[in-house]
Design an enzyme around this catalytic site. Structure first.
Site, PDB file in Angstrom:
ATOM      1  N   ARG A  52       0.848  -1.210   0.000  1.00 35.71           N
ATOM      2  CA  ARG A  52       0.000   0.000   0.000  1.00 35.71           C
ATOM      3  C   ARG A  52       0.876   1.251   0.000  1.00 35.71           C
ATOM      4  NH1 ARG A  52      -1.763   1.602   4.755  1.00 35.71           N
ATOM      5  NH2 ARG A  52      -2.435  -0.468   5.405  1.00 35.71           N
ATOM      6  N   ASP A 188      -7.777  18.766 -14.310  1.00 28.29           N
ATOM      7  CA  ASP A 188      -8.099  17.426 -14.805  1.00 28.29           C
ATOM      8  C   ASP A 188      -7.710  17.419 -16.285  1.00 28.29           C
ATOM      9  OD1 ASP A 188      -9.344  15.211 -15.972  1.00 28.29           O
ATOM     10  OD2 ASP A 188     -11.110  15.324 -14.672  1.00 28.29           O
ATOM     11  N   LYS A 213      -8.927   6.409 -19.539  1.00 28.91           N
ATOM     12  CA  LYS A 213      -9.233   6.955 -20.867  1.00 28.91           C
ATOM     13  C   LYS A 213      -7.996   6.863 -21.767  1.00 28.91           C
ATOM     14  CE  LYS A 213     -12.967   7.682 -18.546  1.00 28.91           C
ATOM     15  NZ  LYS A 213     -13.282   8.955 -17.918  1.00 28.91           N
TER      16      LYS A 213
HETATM   17  C1  LIG Z   1     -13.750   9.353 -16.646  1.00 29.34           C
HETATM   18  C2  LIG Z   1     -13.371  10.667 -16.105  1.00 29.34           C
HETATM   19  C3  LIG Z   1     -13.137  10.852 -14.729  1.00 29.34           C
HETATM   20  C4  LIG Z   1     -13.318   9.735 -13.712  1.00 29.34           C
HETATM   21  O1  LIG Z   1     -12.385   8.732 -13.865  1.00 29.34           O
HETATM   22  P1  LIG Z   1     -12.646   7.159 -13.517  1.00 29.34           P
HETATM   23  O2  LIG Z   1     -11.364   6.521 -13.929  1.00 29.34           O
HETATM   24  O3  LIG Z   1     -13.830   6.734 -14.317  1.00 29.34           O
HETATM   25  O4  LIG Z   1     -12.907   7.075 -12.045  1.00 29.34           O
HETATM   26  C5  LIG Z   1     -12.743  12.109 -14.300  1.00 29.34           C
HETATM   27  N1  LIG Z   1     -12.605  13.144 -15.177  1.00 29.34           N
HETATM   28  C6  LIG Z   1     -12.833  12.999 -16.496  1.00 29.34           C
HETATM   29  C7  LIG Z   1     -12.656  14.169 -17.402  1.00 29.34           C
HETATM   30  C8  LIG Z   1     -13.232  11.769 -17.004  1.00 29.34           C
HETATM   31  O5  LIG Z   1     -13.473  11.649 -18.316  1.00 29.34           O
END
Ligand SMILES: *Cc1c(COP(=O)(O)O)cnc(C)c1O
Length: 396
Positions: A52, A188, A213
């Site tokens: 962890r 993000d 993604k």
């Molecule tokens: C998918 C996504 C998230 C969340 O991520 P997960 O891996 O599904 O928990 C956060 N921000 C954006 C822009 C996303 O496309």
């Protein structure tokens, strides 16, 4: 071993953070599944005591994202160079919110990933007393009014999801730090990837990714990543990562590392096909509006050109004919898959109002412009001619 900081992005994605395994010379980082590590004497070990807290496979991925995002923290001072890996993008986001004290004020973009909106509003307002103030950050005047000296964090996405608004990161950082030098600016960077945009170099404090993604890129793993260039923030994140424990497993760390190796070639194709399909869609008479940061018609195209080196594979369209036509199109596609998520090698298409953004209240969706005729496309790496033919027959 060449210092990855001296290499270009296309080389970095293959090598950064990794080196041949010392015992066998294995070129690919092994998947170290062990949860614990033998010690020579109580408390005397090789830098690893429990997975962890430290894991060699996860460290390799953590260094990779830090080096791709341009973190300046060295491996000598920090074994993961200011990079961190989590069990999902939301786990990474949740961990960032744990940096904040009870009742903190956070200014956010108004067009956020649905799950991020849900975490802020439906979980952290209750459990942490978080005050979130959503603002359309494309207008920096709005941000100047909303940003106060007691704002602890600024949270934004660019390009945003699903409206693909582009936010001027340098301007936001400048205004935020002038009002409160200690505010933490988080970007993000999921839609852009570090190959198209590097927010740390534009002054942001933390970069967050849903590696589910583009970074993993093959729609077969859920993961989240963070990177920072600030050693003090890195120490605080590491402490919470170890304390709260939402770490990425060694196997999934390997999966993302493997995916990232082709990120440069994949992004070249996503960028090229995204722009050419957006242009083709815009030339049709049955589109109310086509949004892609690379189109001259995009309201923030100049900012996109300034801060991005490519515009990605995400396209948002508003079709004429409303919900019925949108539904028919979504049922008819054959190469595009009707599915949530984005950024994989395969093309996906979805309806945010019904699918990914259903957790955003209807009145707020209307205010934002997430209408029933809005369709979001994630252009994959298939031959773009097949993708255009597919869209053409689905719209016919
Ligand atoms: C998918 C996504 C998230 C969340 O991520 P997960 O891996 O599904 O928990 C956060 N921000 C954006 C822009 C996303 O496309």
């Amino acid at each position: 071993m060449i210092d990855p900081r001296e290499t270009r992005p296309g080389t970095r994605v293959v090598h950064a953070g990794q080196r041949p395994e010392p015992t066998t010379g294995a070129v690919m980082p092994p998947i170290f599944l062990s949860s614990t590590y033998a010690q020579d004497s109580p408390g005397v070990h090789k830098g690893f005591d429990y997975t962890r807290a430290q894991n060699p496979t996860r460290y390799a991925l953590e260094r990779m994202i830090a080096l791709l995002e341009g973190s300046t923290i060295s491996e000598e001072t920090d074994p993961s160079c200011g990079g961190f890996a989590f069990s999902s993008g939301m786990a990474a986001t949740s961990l960032i919110l744990d940096l904040l004290d009870q009742g903190s004020r956070v200014v956010t973009g108004d067009d956020l990933y649905g799950g991020t909106h849900r975490l802020f509003k439906q979980v952290r307002e209750r459990s942490q007393g978080l005050q979130t103030i959503p603002v359309d950050l494309t207008d920096t005047k709005n941000f100047e009014d909303a940003m106060t000296s007691d704002t602890a964090m600024v949270w934004l996405e660019t390009p945003t999801n699903p409206l693909l608004k582009v936010i001027d990161l340098e301007a936001i950082v400048r205004i935020a730090k002038a009002k409160n030098p200690n505010t933490i600016v988080v970007c993000d960077n999921t839609f852009a990837t570090p190959l198209n945009q590097r927010p740390l170099l534009l002054g942001c404090d933390i970069v967050m990714h849903s590696a589910t993604k583009y970074l993993n890129g093959h729609s077969d793993c859920v993961a989240g990543l963070l990177a920072t260039s600030d050693p003090e923030l890195a120490d605080r994140i590491r402490f919470i990562q170890k304390s709260a424990g939402p770490v990425l497993s060694p196997f999934d760390s390997y999966m993302v590392l493997r995916g990232v190796k082709t990120l440069d070639v994949r992004m070249q194709r996503h960028n090229e096909s995204g722009l050419s399909i957006a242009r083709w869609l815009e030339s049709r008479s049955d589109m109310e509006r086509v949004v892609h940061p690379g189109l001259l018609s995009h309201p923030q195209h100049e900012i996109a050109k300034k801060q991005m080196t490519g515009f990605g594979g995400m396209i948002t369209i508003f079709v004429e004919g409303g919900i019925d036509r949108a539904r028919t199109m979504l049922e008819r596609v054959k190469v595009f898959a009707l599915a949530e998520s984005l950024g994989g090698v395969e093309s996906l298409i979805e309806h945010p109002a019904i699918m990914t953004h259903a957790s955003v209240p209807p009145d707020q969706r209307a205010e934002l412009g997430i209408s029933d005729s809005l369709i979001r496309l994630s252009v994959g790496i298939e031959d773009p001619a097949d993708l255009i033919a597919d869209l053409e027959q689905a719209l016919a």
